[in-house]
Enzyme design. Structure first.
Site, mmCIF file in Angstrom:
data_model
loop_
_atom_site.group_PDB
_atom_site.id
_atom_site.type_symbol
_atom_site.label_atom_id
_atom_site.label_comp_id
_atom_site.label_asym_id
_atom_site.label_seq_id
_atom_site.Cartn_x
_atom_site.Cartn_y
_atom_site.Cartn_z
ATOM 1 C CD GLU A 1 -32.455 -47.984 54.514
ATOM 2 O OE1 GLU A 1 -32.983 -49.112 54.428
ATOM 3 O OE2 GLU A 1 -32.935 -46.966 53.993
ATOM 4 C CD GLU B 1 -36.287 -45.514 48.546
ATOM 5 O OE1 GLU B 1 -35.825 -44.461 48.972
ATOM 6 O OE2 GLU B 1 -36.755 -46.409 49.270
HETATM 7 C C1 BGC Z 1 -33.289 -43.848 51.046
HETATM 8 C C2 BGC Z 1 -32.141 -43.127 51.695
HETATM 9 C C3 BGC Z 1 -32.408 -41.666 51.535
HETATM 10 C C4 BGC Z 1 -33.598 -41.398 52.405
HETATM 11 C C5 BGC Z 1 -33.969 -39.977 52.579
HETATM 12 C C6 BGC Z 1 -34.476 -43.546 51.872
HETATM 13 O O1 BGC Z 1 -35.620 -44.197 51.471
HETATM 14 O O2 BGC Z 1 -33.050 -45.199 50.887
HETATM 15 O O3 BGC Z 1 -30.938 -43.646 51.587
HETATM 16 O O4 BGC Z 1 -31.347 -40.828 51.641
HETATM 17 O O5 BGC Z 1 -34.703 -42.180 52.005
HETATM 18 O O6 BGC Z 1 -35.304 -39.775 52.725
#
Ligand code: BGC
Length: 872
Positions: A738, A468
Site C-alpha cells: 500500500e 476494511e
Molecule cells: C484504503 C485505500 C483507499 C483510501 C482512501 C484506505 O484506507 O485502503 O486504498 O483508497 O483509504 O481514503
C-alpha cells in the site's frame, strides 16, 4: 440451403454476456459474442447470421437474422424479443469472410433465469433464534426433506441469502462457490445463483440443507466496527423447481416448513475468522433419515427487492499448495506460505484426545519472528477449532484472511499432519501473460497478479487483511486497465458498476466505497480519482473488451458524475476548494495524512474533470448522442484550457502534476515535449525515485512515453531505491504494498499511523494501486495494447529500454490470443507478433529504431508476423 464455402474458418466460443457459469443467463436480452477459428491468416468477418430455435436441431429456426453486414463478432445485440423466465433457446452463428460463408458454430444453449419477482414462491427464512440477533453467534443451519415420487426430467435450484450461504443436497455441495451471493448494494440488489441439480436428486427422500453466515449482511464492516449494516437477520432464500418426465412440475420453496438448527460453526466473521466446535456436528443433518424433531421453527421474511441472477464468476478456491509448518520454541508451529495471499489454511490434524487448534495469520513478521498483527487493526484473522479425539481436516467457512505467515497452536495430544494454503478469489479467467529478461520486473508483474487475485473477491477491494476490504473506488479506477489485461474482468467489474450507479448520491457525487458502507465518515465522498471510477472503469471495459453494452448502461451514471463536477466549477472553469483524497499516499505527503499530497488537489480535480468529460463526450458519440457529445467535448476543452491557464507552470513542478497534465490532455499539443522534459528533469533530480501517489502512479510512465521520454520511464521503473517498484521487490514483496516504503530501508515495518484513524495503522502489504504500472508493462515494455477497443486493432508499440534484452506479452483478447515477443541483440531488434482471426495489427516503430526493410508492412491482418528493426 447455403453450402459453406470457407472451410478454413469457423465461428467458435459462442457465448452470452453472462459469465457466471450458472445454468441460466442473468439477462433477458443477452448479447452474443464469438471468435473465429481459422487455419489461414488474414481473416476478417464481413457479416454474420444468427439462428435461434427452441431445439438444437434448428429445424426450423424460430429466428433467422439472415446475413447482417458487420465486422464485429462481439456484443451483438439479442436478435429477438426478451427471454421469458426459464425459457430455453438454442443459438448458432455462421459468418461471411472474403472467401465465402463458414459452417455453423456449435449450438449454444441459453436458459432464461427468473426475471420477475412473481417467479418466486420462496421467502427468506431464518430460524427464530437467529432473527433480530445483532451480536455474533452460531451460524444458522436450515433443512427440509423433499420426496421425489416420480421420474425426474430436470431440476433447478435458485438460491441466495441475506448473508452468505453454502447449500447441500443429500450432503453434496451445490456449486463450489464461496461467499455467494457476493456483496452488492443489498438495499437495491441481491444476486442469486441458478443450478442444474437434476443429478443430485434421487427417487424417495432427499434433503435440502444450508448454512448462512453473517458475511457482509450482518458481520463486522469497516474500521468503525459497524455491524448489521444491512439488517439484523440472516436468512436463506431457495427455490427448487422439479420438472418430471410426465411433464408435471413441483416447486419446493423456502418457507415455514423448514427447520433451523446450529452446528459446528459457533461463530464466523469475515474479518475475525471462525470458531468451530467439530464435536457439535449433528451427524447426518444434511442427509435423509436425520431426526430433526428438536430443531427450531423458522420465520419467513418479505421477498427482498432487486433479485437478479449473478452474471459474473463466483468466488472459489482457485489454487492450493502444501506449506511447511516448522516448530517454534514456544509450542507453536510457524507457517510461511512463501507468498502473500488471500484465503485460508486447511489443516489436517490428529488428536489423541480432545483439544483446541488455533491458526492466526499475518502478512509480515516482526523482527523476533512473531506475527505482525498491528496492520490487521481490529480484524482478528483467527480460526479456532475444538476437536474431539480422531483425525480431522479443518477448514474455516465464511471468512478469509490476507496472509503469508501463520502461527498454529495445538493443545498437547494434538498433532498437525499437513497444512495447505487455499487461495480464494473471484474465479476470473486469467488471460494475460508478461515476461522479460529482467527477473526483478517479472517478480513485480507476479506481485501485481497476486494482488489482483487477492483483492478481486466478490467486489474489487483495497486490501484483504485489515478491518476494511472495501470497494474503494479510486483503487480500482487506477488499476482497471491492468486488471483487464491480466484477467477477463468484464463481467466482474460490469456487475460492480451497477452498484456504483445505484450508490450515486442524488447530486451525482460518487461515494469512495461501493457498496457505500462508510456513510457519514469524512472520506465518504473522496472526490476526483475515486468518483471517476464512474467514468473510467466502464471506459476501461470498453477498451479491453469492446463492451458497449456496459458503456451504454453506465452512460447516465457517467454523465451524472461529470455534471456534478461541472456544477462545482468556478466562472473561470476550474474546480477549487473541495475536499479530494487527491494523490493519496504520495511519498512526499506526511505519512499520517496521506491526503496532503505535494500536488495541489485543485489541479488534480480540474484535470480529472476535463478528462472524464472527454470520456463522456466520446461515449456520447459512440451511442449516437451527438448533441451531448458536443456539449461534453466543449466542457472538456474549456476545463482543460482553464486548468492549463491557471496552473500550467505549477503542474509541471511535481511528477504527478506533469503526468496528469500530459495524460489528461491538459498540456497543449505544442508544449508536450517541454512538459515531457520537465517530467524527465524531475525524475533525474529525484535520482530515479518515484514521487507519485495513487493518482499519479498509473500515469507517470505512460506520460513519459507519450512525451517521447521512455528513457526516463525506465529510470523510474528500474530504480531500486525507496520509493520505487523494484525497492518493494528487492525487499521481499510478493504482492504490491500500500505504501512505497511499507518496509523501511532499515528493515523496520512502517507504523502506518494515521491521523484520521486516531493513530491506528494503515499499512497493507496487498494493495493493487501501485500495480497500475502493469498496463505500461504490457503496452510499452512488451508492446501489446488495444489500438481499437476490444483489440480489434492491436497496437504493437514496444519501446525497449534499460538493459532489457527481450520481452513478451500475450493476452487472450475477445478475438483470441494476441502476442508479441521481441529480442534485442547488438543493434537489431526482432519482433514476432500474433494477431487473432478477425482482428488486425499495427506496428509502431519506437524512437531510435528503424525498419531493416523500409518497405515492410506496418499494418497487417490476422496470423503470425515478424519484423526486423535496426537501431538508428
Ligand atoms: C484504503 C485505500 C483507499 C483510501 C482512501 C484506505 O484506507 O485502503 O486504498 O483508497 O483509504 O481514503
Amino acid at each position: 440451403m447455403i453450402v459453406p464455402t470457407d472451410p478454413d474458418v469457423r465461428p467458435c466460443g459462442l457465448k452470452t454476456n453472462d459469465d457466471s457459469g450458472l445454468v441460466a443467463t442473468a439477462f433477458s436480452r443477452p448479447s452474443l459474442s464469438w471468435r473465429l477459428d481459422a487455419s489461414r491468416s488474414d481473416v476478417s468477418q464481413l457479416g454474420y447470421e444468427l439462428e435461434l430455435a427452441p431445439k438444437p436441431g434448428f429445424d426450423p429456426p424460430s429466428v433467422a437474422t439472415g446475413r447482417v453486414d458487420g465486422g464485429s463478432p462481439l456484443h451483438v445485440p439479442w436478435p429477438r424479443d426478451p427471454l421469458a423466465s426459464r425459457e430455453v433457446v438454442w443459438c448458432r452463428v455462421r459468418v461471411w469472410t472474403d472467401r465465402g460463408v463458414t459452417a455453423w458454430s456449435n449450438p449454444l444453449r441459453i436458459e432464461g433465469s427468473l426475471f420477475d419477482a412473481g417467479d418466486w414462491l420462496a421467502r427468506p427464512i431464518s430460524p427464530a433464534f437467529n432473527a433480530g440477533r445483532v451480536e455474533p453467534g452460531p451460524v444458522p443451519l436450515l433443512r427440509r426433506s423433499v420426496a421425489v415420487s416420480k421420474p425426474l426430467a430436470t431440476a433447478r435450484l435458485y438460491v441466495t441469502s441475506l448473508g452468505i450461504n453454502e447449500f447441500w443436497i443429500n450432503g453434496q455441495c451445490v456449486g463450489n462457490a464461496l461467499f455467494d451471493p457476493g456483496w452488492t448494494d443489498y438495499r437495491h440488489r441481491l444476486l442469486f445463483a441458478a443450478f442444474d441439480v437434476t443429478e443430485l436428486l434421487k427417487p424417495g427422500e432427499n434433503v435440502l440443507a444450508a448454512a448462512v453466515g453473517d458475511g457482509w449482511w450482518r458481520g463486522n464492516l469497516t474500521w468503525m466496527n459497524r455491524r448489521a449494516v444491512y439488517g439484523d437477520t440472516t436468512a436463506l432464500l431457495a427455490q427448487l423447481e422439479l420438472t418430471f418426465a410426465d411433464g408435471s412440475r413441483e416447486t419446493i420453496a423456502s418457507d415455514e416448513s423448514w427447520l433451523g438448527g446450529t452446528g459446528k460453526l459457533r461463530l464466523a466473521d469475515i474479518y475475525n475468522g471462525c470458531e468451530l466446535d467439530i464435536g457439535q456436528v449433528p451427524a447426518g443433518w444434511r442427509e435423509p433419515g436425520f431426526d430433526d424433531s428438536g430443531w427450531a421453527p423458522v420465520v419467513a421474511l418479505p421477498l427482498p427487492a432487486g433479485l437478479e441472477q449473478r452474471s459474473m464468476p463466483p468466488v472459489r478456491v482457485v489454487d492450493s499448495f502444501a506449506v511447511p509448518a516448522l516448530p517454534r520454541g514456544d509450542g507453536v508451529l510457524a507457517i510461511d506460505c512463501g507468498q502473500n495471499l488471500t484465503g485460508h489454511l486447511r489443516l489436517t490434524v490428529h488428536a489423541e484426545r480432545a483439544g483446541t487448534v488455533q491458526a492466526r495469520h499475518a502478512e509480515v513478521l516482526e523482527p523476533d519472528g512473531s506475527l505482525h498483527t498491528a496492520a490487521l487493526r481490529e480484524a482478528k484473522a483467527t480460526d479456532t477449532y475444538r476437536v474431539p479425539a480422531g483425525n480431522f481436516v479443518l477448514e474455516p467457512s465464511f471468512t478469509y484472511h490476507g496472509f503469508r505467515y501463520a502461527e498454529v497452536r495445538l493443545d498437547p495430544g494434538l498433532r498437525l499432519i499437513e497444512a495447505e494454503a487455499r487461495v480464494v478469489s473471484s474465479d476470473l479467467p486469467e488471460i494475460g501473460g508478461f515476461a522479460c529478461s529482467d527477473e526483478r520486473v517479472n517478480r513485480l508483474f507476479e506481485n501485481i497478479r497476486w494482488s489482483q487475485r487477492g483483492n478481486f473477491l466478490a467486489i474489487p477491494t483495497d486490501c484483504p487483511q485489515r478491518d476494511e476490504r472495501l470497494g474503494w473506488t479510486g483503487d480500482i479506477q487506477v488499476f482497471a486497465p491492468t486488471a483487464c489485461a491480466n484477467a477477463d474482468a468484464r463481467a466482474f467489474l460490469a456487475s460492480w458498476l451497477v452498484d456504483l450507479a445505484q450508490e450515486q448520491a442524488p447530486d451525482g457525487n460518487v461515494p469512495s466505497t461501493v457498496p457505500n458502507v462508510i456513510q457519514g465518515h469524512e472520506f465518504e465522498f473522496g472526490g476526483v480519482g475515486w468518483s471517476d471510477a464512474a467514468t473510467l472503469v466502464p471506459w476501461a471495459l470498453y477498451q479491453a473488451y469492446g463492451d458497449i453494452g456496459t458503456l451504454k448502461r453506465q452512460f447516465p451514471s457517467m454523465r451524472r458524475w461529470v455534471d456534478y463536477g461541472a456544477s462545482r466549477l468556478s466562472a473561470e472553469g476550474i474546480w477549487t476548494g473541495d475536499f479530494h483524497l487527491g494523490d493519496w499516499l504520495d511519498p512526499g505527503a506526511p505519512p499520517e495524512k496521506p491526503e496532503q499530497a505535494t500536488t495541489d488537489r485543485d489541479i488534480i480535480a480540474s484535470a480529472y474533470l476535463a478528462y472524464s468529460a472527454g470520456i463522456v463526450a466520446q461515449t456520447a458519440a459512440l451511442l449516437a448522442h451527438n448533441d451531448l457529445a458536443g456539449q461534453y467535448r466543449a466542457l472538456a476543452e474549456r476545463v482543460a484550457a482553464a486548468t492549463w491557464r491557471r496552473w500550467g507552470d505549477e503542474a509541471l513542478r511535481t511528477q504527478t502534476g506533469c503526468a496528469i497534465a500530459i495524460e489528461f490532455g491538459i498540456v497543449p499539443a505544442g508544449e508536450l515535449a517541454a512538459a515531457g522534459a520537465a517530467l524527465a528533469g524531475l525524475v533525474e533530480r529525484a535520482e530515479g525515485r518515484i514521487a507519485t501517489g495513487f493518482l499519479g502512479t498509473p500515469l507517470v510512465l505512460p506520460a513519459l512515453t507519450r512525451a517521447g521520454r521512455t528513457d526516463a520511464a525506465y529510470t523510474l521503473l528500474l530504480n531500486e531505491q525507496a520509493p520505487g517498484w523494484l525497492y518493494q521487490v528487492l525487499n521481499g514483496a510478493t504482492t504490491m504494498w500500500e505504501r512505497w516504503d511499507a518496509i523501511e530501508p532499515d528493515g523496520s515495518i512502517h507504523s502506518g499511523a494515521m491521523e484520521s484513524g486516531g493513530g491506528s495503522s494503515m499499512i497493507s502489504f496487498n494493495h493493487y494501486a501501485y500495480g497500475s504500472v502493469g498496463a505500461w508493462l504490457y503496452r510499452t515494455l512488451a508492446g501489446l495494447a488495444p489500438g481499437e477497443p476490444s483489440y480489434a486493432l492491436i497496437d504493437f508499440a514496444p519501446e525497449p529500454g534499460g538493459k532489457i534484452t527481450w520481452a513478451e506479452a500475450s493476452i487472450a483478447t475477445p478475438f483470441g490470443p494476441a502476442g508479441i515477443r521481441w529480442e534485442r541483440s547488438g543493434g537489431t531488434l526482432k519482433a514476432r507478433l500474433l494477431v487473432p482471426p478477425g482482428a488486425r495489427g499495427q506496428f509502431r516503430v519506437a524512437p531510435g529504431w528503424a525498419l531493416a526493410d523500409p518497405s515492410a508492412e506496418l499494418r497487417f491482418g490476422s496470423g503470425a508476423h515478424e519484423l526486423l528493426l535496426v537501431s538508428e
